[in-house]
Design a protein around this motif. Structure first.
Motif, PDB file in Angstrom:
ATOM      1  N   LEU A  56      19.881  69.656  70.452  1.00 15.95           N
ATOM      2  CA  LEU A  56      19.779  69.208  69.062  1.00 15.95           C
ATOM      3  C   LEU A  56      19.318  67.755  68.994  1.00 15.95           C
ATOM      4  N   TRP A  57      19.751  66.922  69.948  1.00 13.66           N
ATOM      5  CA  TRP A  57      19.279  65.536  69.999  1.00 13.66           C
ATOM      6  C   TRP A  57      17.788  65.495  70.298  1.00 13.66           C
ATOM      7  N   TRP A  58      17.335  66.358  71.233  1.00 13.60           N
ATOM      8  CA  TRP A  58      15.917  66.412  71.546  1.00 13.60           C
ATOM      9  C   TRP A  58      15.106  66.835  70.327  1.00 13.60           C
ATOM     10  N   LEU A  59      15.604  67.821  69.593  1.00  8.79           N
ATOM     11  CA  LEU A  59      14.903  68.279  68.395  1.00  8.79           C
ATOM     12  C   LEU A  59      14.828  67.167  67.353  1.00  8.79           C
ATOM     13  N   MET A  60      15.924  66.468  67.152  1.00 14.50           N
ATOM     14  CA  MET A  60      15.914  65.382  66.179  1.00 14.50           C
ATOM     15  C   MET A  60      14.951  64.274  66.619  1.00 14.50           C
ATOM     16  N   GLY A  61      14.938  63.966  67.909  1.00 14.20           N
ATOM     17  CA  GLY A  61      14.011  62.953  68.422  1.00 14.20           C
ATOM     18  C   GLY A  61      12.562  63.354  68.206  1.00 14.20           C
ATOM     19  N   ALA A  62      12.261  64.636  68.411  1.00 12.99           N
ATOM     20  CA  ALA A  62      10.886  65.108  68.205  1.00 12.99           C
ATOM     21  C   ALA A  62      10.490  65.018  66.735  1.00 12.99           C
ATOM     22  N   ILE A  63      11.405  65.400  65.851  1.00 12.86           N
ATOM     23  CA  ILE A  63      11.097  65.346  64.415  1.00 12.86           C
ATOM     24  C   ILE A  63      10.861  63.910  63.973  1.00 12.86           C
ATOM     25  N   VAL A  64      11.725  62.996  64.389  1.00 12.22           N
ATOM     26  CA  VAL A  64      11.561  61.589  64.010  1.00 12.22           C
ATOM     27  C   VAL A  64      10.276  61.028  64.603  1.00 12.22           C
ATOM     28  N   SER A  65       9.985  61.369  65.864  1.00  8.21           N
ATOM     29  CA  SER A  65       8.757  60.882  66.500  1.00  8.21           C
ATOM     30  C   SER A  65       7.523  61.386  65.775  1.00  8.21           C
ATOM     31  N   PHE A  66       7.506  62.676  65.428  1.00 12.25           N
ATOM     32  CA  PHE A  66       6.344  63.212  64.717  1.00 12.25           C
ATOM     33  C   PHE A  66       6.212  62.606  63.330  1.00 12.25           C
ATOM     34  N   TYR A  67       7.339  62.360  62.670  1.00 13.34           N
ATOM     35  CA  TYR A  67       7.284  61.768  61.324  1.00 13.34           C
ATOM     36  C   TYR A  67       6.631  60.392  61.391  1.00 13.34           C
ATOM     37  N   PHE A  68       7.163  59.527  62.267  1.00 16.38           N
ATOM     38  CA  PHE A  68       6.615  58.175  62.342  1.00 16.38           C
ATOM     39  C   PHE A  68       5.239  58.161  62.980  1.00 16.38           C
ATOM     40  N   GLY A  69       4.999  59.050  63.943  1.00 18.32           N
ATOM     41  CA  GLY A  69       3.666  59.124  64.549  1.00 18.32           C
ATOM     42  C   GLY A  69       2.609  59.554  63.551  1.00 18.32           C
ATOM     43  N   ALA A  70       2.943  60.539  62.705  1.00 17.99           N
ATOM     44  CA  ALA A  70       1.980  60.991  61.696  1.00 17.99           C
ATOM     45  C   ALA A  70       1.711  59.896  60.673  1.00 17.99           C
ATOM     46  N   ARG A  71       2.742  59.167  60.286  1.00 22.27           N
ATOM     47  CA  ARG A  71       2.527  58.058  59.333  1.00 22.27           C
ATOM     48  C   ARG A  71       1.679  56.963  59.964  1.00 22.27           C
ATOM     49  N   MET A  72       1.935  56.673  61.240  1.00 21.83           N
ATOM     50  CA  MET A  72       1.149  55.644  61.914  1.00 21.83           C
ATOM     51  C   MET A  72      -0.307  56.085  62.025  1.00 21.83           C
ATOM     52  N   GLN A  73      -0.542  57.350  62.345  1.00 18.52           N
ATOM     53  CA  GLN A  73      -1.904  57.879  62.439  1.00 18.52           C
ATOM     54  C   GLN A  73      -2.603  57.813  61.094  1.00 18.52           C
ATOM     55  N   ALA A  74      -1.918  58.184  60.039  1.00 21.04           N
ATOM     56  CA  ALA A  74      -2.523  58.151  58.700  1.00 21.04           C
ATOM     57  C   ALA A  74      -2.855  56.721  58.289  1.00 21.04           C
ATOM     58  N   HIS A  75      -1.947  55.785  58.570  1.00 22.36           N
ATOM     59  CA  HIS A  75      -2.216  54.380  58.222  1.00 22.36           C
ATOM     60  C   HIS A  75      -3.375  53.828  59.048  1.00 22.36           C
ATOM     61  N   GLY A  76      -3.442  54.207  60.333  1.00 25.51           N
ATOM     62  CA  GLY A  76      -4.540  53.756  61.188  1.00 25.51           C
ATOM     63  C   GLY A  76      -5.879  54.272  60.715  1.00 25.51           C
ATOM     64  N   GLN A  77      -5.930  55.554  60.335  1.00 22.61           N
ATOM     65  CA  GLN A  77      -7.183  56.124  59.838  1.00 22.61           C
ATOM     66  C   GLN A  77      -7.577  55.503  58.510  1.00 22.61           C
ATOM     67  N   SER A  78      -6.603  55.222  57.659  1.00 23.97           N
ATOM     68  CA  SER A  78      -6.891  54.572  56.383  1.00 23.97           C
ATOM     69  C   SER A  78      -7.457  53.178  56.616  1.00 23.97           C
ATOM     70  N   PHE A  79      -6.881  52.450  57.579  1.00 24.65           N
ATOM     71  CA  PHE A  79      -7.369  51.110  57.911  1.00 24.65           C
ATOM     72  C   PHE A  79      -8.802  51.176  58.430  1.00 24.65           C
TER      73      PHE A  79
END
Length: 135
Positions: A56-79
């Motif tokens: 369950l910790w691994w799953l939560m870590g993956a979800i948080v990583s994908f959330y912040f990674g997707a936001r970082m990717q979207a902000h990078g592409q927007s920039f």
């Protein structure tokens, strides 16, 4: 810079997207304060966290990583998109300059023949064919 008009729902969702990082930061600070204010209460909560299964910790870590990674990717592409638009506007405003004069590149002449084998007995058939066509 021209921004598209956004509706109330879009602004609301953008506001929600900005909450997780500050919530985690303030939550961590709050946990430190709670540990100092009531160590017994804090210890009971941490014992509960220790009982959470590792997958369950691994799953939560993956979800948080994908959330912040997707936001970082979207902000990078927007920039990058904004920078490309700015470059296009800048080039449209500035007239094209002729290339600066400079020295011509000097190309070394290619050898017409390659050195002969050293006599060690190694013969390269492709090299010999090439030599015959050059002769």
């Amino acid at each position: 810079m021209a921004h598209e008009r956004r509706g109330g729902w879009d602004r609301f969702v953008d506001g929600l997207n900005r909450l997780p990082r500050p919530a985690m930061a303030f939550g961590t600070i709050g946990l430190i304060g709670a540990a100092m204010a009531d160590p017994v209460w804090f210890m009971a909560r941490m014992e509960g966290l220790a009982l959470v299964p590792e997958p369950l910790w691994w799953l939560m870590g993956a979800i948080v990583s994908f959330y912040f990674g997707a936001r970082m990717q979207a902000h990078g592409q927007s920039f990058e998109r904004d920078m490309a638009e700015a470059l296009v506007r800048m080039r449209a405003l500035r007239p094209a300059a002729p290339p600066a004069p400079g020295p011509e590149p000097i190309a070394a002449p290619l050898p017409r023949s390659l050195p002969q084998p050293s006599g060690t007995g190694d013969v390269n058939a492709a090299l010999e064919d090439w030599r015959r066509t050059q002769a």
